[in-house]
Design a protein around this motif. Structure first.
Motif, PDB file in Angstrom:
ATOM      1  N   GLU A   1      56.952  -0.052  13.740  1.00 34.13           N
ATOM      2  CA  GLU A   1      56.881   1.184  12.966  1.00 34.13           C
ATOM      3  C   GLU A   1      58.247   1.436  12.339  1.00 34.13           C
TER       4      GLU A   1
ATOM      5  N   PRO B   1      59.822   3.195   8.820  1.00 34.65           N
ATOM      6  CA  PRO B   1      59.521   3.914   7.575  1.00 34.65           C
ATOM      7  C   PRO B   1      60.068   3.229   6.328  1.00 34.65           C
TER       8      PRO B   1
ATOM      9  N   GLU C   1      57.565   0.578   5.459  1.00 30.62           N
ATOM     10  CA  GLU C   1      56.347   1.220   4.957  1.00 30.62           C
ATOM     11  C   GLU C   1      56.545   1.726   3.525  1.00 30.62           C
ATOM     12  N   THR C   2      57.722   2.262   3.248  1.00 31.05           N
ATOM     13  CA  THR C   2      58.006   2.750   1.901  1.00 31.05           C
ATOM     14  C   THR C   2      58.068   1.595   0.916  1.00 31.05           C
TER      15      THR C   2
ATOM     16  N   THR D   1      53.770   7.897   5.807  1.00 27.17           N
ATOM     17  CA  THR D   1      55.208   7.754   6.066  1.00 27.17           C
ATOM     18  C   THR D   1      55.934   9.089   5.913  1.00 27.17           C
ATOM     19  N   THR D   2      55.554   9.882   4.917  1.00 27.42           N
ATOM     20  CA  THR D   2      56.218  11.181   4.733  1.00 27.42           C
ATOM     21  C   THR D   2      55.884  12.156   5.863  1.00 27.42           C
TER      22      THR D   2
ATOM     23  N   ARG E   1      55.993  11.344   8.967  1.00 24.09           N
ATOM     24  CA  ARG E   1      56.775  10.964  10.153  1.00 24.09           C
ATOM     25  C   ARG E   1      57.932  11.941  10.384  1.00 24.09           C
TER      26      ARG E   1
ATOM     27  N   TYR F   1      61.882  10.387   6.688  1.00 28.48           N
ATOM     28  CA  TYR F   1      62.559   9.322   5.956  1.00 28.48           C
ATOM     29  C   TYR F   1      62.471   9.710   4.475  1.00 28.48           C
TER      30      TYR F   1
ATOM     31  N   SER G   1      60.875   7.972   1.283  1.00 28.77           N
ATOM     32  CA  SER G   1      59.418   7.886   1.175  1.00 28.77           C
ATOM     33  C   SER G   1      58.857   9.038   0.348  1.00 28.77           C
TER      34      SER G   1
END
Length: 279
Positions: free
Chosen positions: A80, A82, A85-86, A108-109, A111, A115, A118
């Motif tokens: 995991e 971010p 993922e972004t 992601t946003t 989380r 982060y 994202s």
């Protein structure tokens, strides 16, 4: 496409010498070499998250977004992260899979801790999909988390005119100009608002400052030309159109529109006439 997010914090032991070389190659603009080195690291260790990130970035810079998706999906299934993922969201969007990109970036946003890159990536994908109101909400939520961010304030001010909220955008940008005098992105955004409001002289003055800092920026040069043409300064406006077009055949459509749509512009029945005029 939004810029890929910055690399995430390093996990575990330091990168291998081969991966370090891949990072340096990417930083030096040696994109094909970075791709080769990162792929070699992944071949030896499919779990190397750093190599997956470097490989994906190298592929995306070459507009090979579809190829970047697979290594990023494998990496995000293992950890995991971010940042990864972004990057995956950006690759999906670049490959035309925007609904999937938005889905990934919304997760992601959500989380915490947040982060922030994202949020920018999600707003970019929503904007590209024509969902301006949603993009504004995303940037406003980012500003609630980082109220002092010049970047997010600027992004908000760039979006607001598309909702016809030029007054609000102008107020934000005037504050940013005081906080960051001479910042070319702030000046360009404020100039755009002034141009839309019909303050052609004010817009031209700001665009003049932008092109002084960025003489090779064709879009700023084009907007400067539009301001000058609206003021009736044909000679300077057309001279700047020539500079915007020079060596950039992809700008022919924009420069044609700028010249023909101005109240003091010109119209040509054939594209060849326009090209000849600006050559």
């Amino acid at each position: 496409m939004p810029k890929p997010p910055p690399p995430s914090a390093n996990r575990g032991p330091g990168p291998s010498p081969l991966l370090q070389r891949a990072v340096v190659a990417l930083q030096m603009g040696q994109i094909v070499e970075a791709e080769r080195l990162a792929a070699e690291v992944l071949k030896a260790n499919r779990n190397d998250i750093g190599a997956a990130s470097i490989l994906a970035r190298a592929l995306m810079i070459q507009n090979r977004n579809e190829e970047a998706i697979a290594p990023l999906e494998r990496a995000t299934r293992r950890v995991e992260d971010p940042g990864l993922e972004t990057l995956l969201g950006a690759a999906l969007g670049g490959a035309g899979r925007r609904s999937e990109a938005i889905e990934v970036l919304r997760r992601t946003t959500a989380r915490r801790p947040p982060y922030l890159p994202s949020f920018q990536a999600l707003a970019g994908q929503l904007h590209a999909d024509g969902r301006i109101d949603e993009a504004v909400v995303v940037i406003e939520s980012a500003l609630a988390l980082a109220p002092g961010s010049l970047e997010f304030q600027l992004l908000l001010a760039q979006l607001l005119p598309q909702r016809n909220e030029r007054g609000r955008a102008r107020a934000i940008l005037e504050k940013l100009r005081t906080a960051a005098p001479g910042h070319p992105d702030v000046l360009a955004a404020l100039a755009r608002v002034l141009l839309l409001d019909g303050d052609y002289a004010g817009a031209a003055d700001l665009y003049r400052q932008v092109v002084a800092q960025r003489p090779d920026d064709p879009l700023a040069r084009l907007s400067f030309s539009a301001s000058l043409l609206e003021m009736g300064d044909r000679a300077a406006g057309e001279a700047n159109l020539r500079l915007a077009l020079r060596g950039r055949p992809q700008m022919i459509g924009r420069t044609t529109a700028a010249l023909s749509m101005s109240s003091h512009g010109r119209f040509f029945f054939r594209p060849s006439g326009f090209k000849k005029f600006l050559s």
